[in-house]
Design a protein around this motif. Structure first.
Motif, short mmCIF file in Angstrom:
data_model
loop_
_atom_site.label_atom_id
_atom_site.label_comp_id
_atom_site.label_asym_id
_atom_site.label_seq_id
_atom_site.Cartn_x
_atom_site.Cartn_y
_atom_site.Cartn_z
N TYR A 82 -1.46 9.32 -1.18
CA TYR A 82 -1.25 7.95 -1.64
C TYR A 82 -0.25 7.23 -0.73
N LEU A 83 0.84 7.91 -0.37
CA LEU A 83 1.82 7.31 0.53
C LEU A 83 1.23 7.06 1.92
N ASN A 114 -1.87 6.21 2.44
CA ASN A 114 -2.64 4.97 2.28
C ASN A 114 -1.72 3.75 2.32
N CYS A 115 -0.56 3.85 1.67
CA CYS A 115 0.40 2.74 1.67
C CYS A 115 0.89 2.44 3.09
N ARG A 141 -1.95 0.95 5.13
CA ARG A 141 -2.25 -0.43 4.73
C ARG A 141 -1.19 -1.39 5.27
N THR A 164 7.00 -2.93 5.35
CA THR A 164 6.57 -1.53 5.47
C THR A 164 7.46 -0.61 4.64
N TYR A 210 6.47 -1.13 1.05
CA TYR A 210 5.14 -0.60 0.75
C TYR A 210 5.17 0.93 0.66
N THR A 211 5.91 1.56 1.54
CA THR A 211 5.90 3.02 1.60
C THR A 211 6.81 3.68 0.56
N GLY A 248 5.75 3.80 -2.31
CA GLY A 248 4.72 4.29 -3.22
C GLY A 248 4.39 3.27 -4.29
N ASP A 249 5.12 2.17 -4.31
CA ASP A 249 4.85 1.07 -5.22
C ASP A 249 4.50 -0.15 -4.37
N PRO A 250 3.21 -0.40 -4.15
CA PRO A 250 2.81 -1.49 -3.26
C PRO A 250 3.38 -2.86 -3.64
N ARG A 270 6.29 -4.28 -1.57
CA ARG A 270 6.11 -4.72 -0.19
C ARG A 270 6.67 -6.13 0.02
#
Length: 171
Positions: free
Chosen positions: A60-61, A63-64, A67, A109, A112-113, A115-117, A120
């Motif tokens: 998941y991280l 993907n963050c 993204r 970044t 976002y990273t 783990g809670d988008p 961001r």
């Protein structure tokens, strides 16, 4: 017959701003690589599948991080074009605005990273939209001298309203 390009005084600020974006992209590549390694997602897979991301915090991280990097790449054409066009008349402003945008991408970044988008934009990442909008007006004025400031401001406010509405609805 030779020709030359004359850069306005202060164009070094523009170069510094644009080079800062390259450093940010390089740093983001390292962040993505670190998360790719931890998650075990192999190349050429661009993102972890939903099942992988649901089953593994590392996936998941990844993907963050991926993204955040992809979003920065999506913004690059707008940043480069508006920075260079704005720099034709306002090089110092363009350089600082580009540099502020690059700094905001670091904050984006890092948020976002977590783990809670949603984070961001809560850690200063949203600041990057200000220079984007700020350079759109002078860029429009430079390439279309017939476009009045009121029209440019109207477009800016409509865009800003849309951005804030999207942020509000995602919170």
């Amino acid at each position: 017959m030779s020709s030359s390009i004359v850069l306005p005084p202060g164009f070094g600020y523009v170069a510094a701003g644009l080079v800062s974006t390259a450093w940010v992209l390089g740093w983001q590549m390292l962040v993505v690589g670190k998360h790719r390694k931890k998650s075990g997602i192999k190349y050429p897979q661009l993102y972890a599948e939903k099942a992988e991301a649901d089953a593994s915090k590392e996936a998941y991280l990844f993907n963050c991080a991926q993204r955040a990097h992809q979003n920065t790449l999506e913004h690059m054409p707008i940043i480069v074009v508006t920075t260079l066009v704005t720099a034709m008349k306002y090089p110092v402003f363009a350089g600082y605005a580009c540099g502020l945008w690059a700094l905001s991408r670091i904050l984006y970044t890092l948020g976002y990273t977590t783990g809670d988008p949603a984070k961001r934009n809560t850690r200063g990442g949203i600041l990057g939209e200000l220079p984007v909008f700020g350079m759109c007006i002078p860029s429009s004025q430079i390439v279309s001298p017939g476009v009045d400031v009121a029209t440019s401001l109207g477009l800016l406010f409509c865009s800003a309203y849309t951005a804030f509405d999207l942020l509000r609805s995602s919170a």
